[in-house]
Design a protein around this motif. Structure first.
Motif, PDB file in Angstrom:
ATOM      1  N   ARG A  91       1.028  -1.208  -0.104  1.00 49.36           N
ATOM      2  CA  ARG A  91       0.178   0.365  -0.215  1.00 49.36           C
ATOM      3  C   ARG A  91       1.027   1.069   0.244  1.00 49.36           C
ATOM      4  N   ILE A  95       0.385   1.691  -3.546  1.00 44.23           N
ATOM      5  CA  ILE A  95      -1.044   2.294  -4.198  1.00 44.23           C
ATOM      6  C   ILE A  95      -0.502   3.838  -3.827  1.00 44.23           C
ATOM      7  N   ASP A  96       0.341   3.894  -2.631  1.00 46.08           N
ATOM      8  CA  ASP A  96      -0.257   5.131  -2.161  1.00 46.08           C
ATOM      9  C   ASP A  96       1.008   6.414  -3.138  1.00 46.08           C
ATOM     10  N   ASN A  98       0.503   5.927  -6.560  1.00 45.00           N
ATOM     11  CA  ASN A  98      -0.739   6.724  -7.705  1.00 45.00           C
ATOM     12  C   ASN A  98      -0.261   6.155  -8.615  1.00 45.00           C
ATOM     13  N   LEU A 133      -5.557  -5.416  -4.618  1.00 40.66           N
ATOM     14  CA  LEU A 133      -4.909  -4.713  -4.309  1.00 40.66           C
ATOM     15  C   LEU A 133      -4.946  -3.001  -5.151  1.00 40.66           C
ATOM     16  N   ALA A 134      -4.059  -3.850  -6.534  1.00 39.77           N
ATOM     17  CA  ALA A 134      -4.109  -2.764  -7.324  1.00 39.77           C
ATOM     18  C   ALA A 134      -5.511  -2.306  -8.298  1.00 39.77           C
ATOM     19  N   ARG A 135      -5.598  -3.787  -8.162  1.00 39.48           N
ATOM     20  CA  ARG A 135      -6.435  -2.930  -9.157  1.00 39.48           C
ATOM     21  C   ARG A 135      -8.330  -2.990  -8.590  1.00 39.48           C
ATOM     22  N   ALA A 136      -8.721  -2.885  -7.901  1.00 38.87           N
ATOM     23  CA  ALA A 136      -9.637  -2.024  -6.475  1.00 38.87           C
ATOM     24  C   ALA A 136      -8.927  -0.822  -6.462  1.00 38.87           C
ATOM     25  N   ASN A 137      -7.698  -0.309  -6.706  1.00 41.96           N
ATOM     26  CA  ASN A 137      -7.254   1.549  -6.301  1.00 41.96           C
ATOM     27  C   ASN A 137      -7.116   1.599  -8.124  1.00 41.96           C
ATOM     28  N   GLY A 138      -7.625   1.206  -9.279  1.00 44.36           N
ATOM     29  CA  GLY A 138      -7.047   1.551 -10.563  1.00 44.36           C
ATOM     30  C   GLY A 138      -6.069   1.276 -10.738  1.00 44.36           C
TER      31      GLY A 138
END
Length: 228
Positions: A91, A95-96, A98, A133-138
């Motif tokens: 994350r 993810i953070d 972006n 996790l990646a897919r859930a965050n586009g």
């Protein structure tokens, strides 16, 4: 009196063990914490890509820095890491930031047992969790094959030349079934022993500049596909 002293000693040992355990940064969350702050958010037109991995990923930046120069590529490889460690830092280190794309290259250290015994299913499950996790965050997901290795110099006799192809088969099946992109380094680099030849890696595990030169057009093609 002896019983009391023994109880106190056991209590002290328990407290020490707990404090020592809680004090450990097992996934190495601090490693890129300052770099992540400096990276900030991508520009509106930036096709940011994060490379998540282990020593093979960070070695790429060290041995072929020119591949990363002038590109919106962020390298988040930590030497020796296994997939559960990467999952715990995914994350903050992916993810953070972006990105539009993440390139995951992981699993060989799990097979080597760097953080304890690990089955192919355990490795696959951790990579699945990162992908989800990646897919859930586009974020578009590229899952790389594990690079070939005939043996591990630091832990010989584990038969990675048999285990890696089996794991890659699972990774490819999962990737294709879930609409991610499978990046096949293995086929381009393996020799007839299912190993990584010395022309690509002096220790037959960690690529040289020549090894990364083979990988670069493959990952560029995968990134271009993900960005379409």
């Amino acid at each position: 009196m002896k019983a009391l002293k023994l109880s106190m000693a056991l209590f002290a040992l328990t407290v020490f063990t707990m404090n020592n355990s809680y004090g450990q940064d097992w996934p190495n969350l601090e490693h890129f914490s300052e770099d992540n702050k400096k990276a900030g958010m991508p520009a509106s037109n930036e096709n940011r890509v994060v490379f998540m991995g282990n020593s093979i990923t960070i070695g790429w930046l060290n041995k072929r820095p020119e591949f990363f120069e002038g590109k919106p590529y962020i390298n988040r490889g930590i030497s020796g890491q296994t997939t559960p460690q990467m999952l715990l830092r995914f994350r903050q280190d992916v993810i953070d930031l972006n990105p539009k794309v993440v390139v995951i290259l992981a699993g060989t250290n799990d097979i080597a047992g760097n953080t304890g015994p690990s089955t192919p299913k355990m490795i696959l499950d951790n990579i699945k969790s990162m992908a989800e996790l990646a897919r859930a965050n586009g974020i578009k997901v590229i899952i790389s094959s594990v690079l070939p290795a005939f043996d591990y110099p630091w832990k010989p006799g584990l038969n990675p030349n048999e285990k890696i192809p089996a794991l890659n088969k699972l990774l490819k099946e999962y990737t294709e079934a879930n609409g991610h992109i499978y990046l096949d380094y293995y086929t381009a680099m393996a020799d007839d022993r299912n190993g990584l030849p010395k022309k690509y890696a002096d220790d037959e595990v960690h690529p040289t500049a020549a090894g990364y030169a083979v990988m670069e057009p493959l990952v560029e093609a995968a990134i271009n596909k993900a960005l379409q």
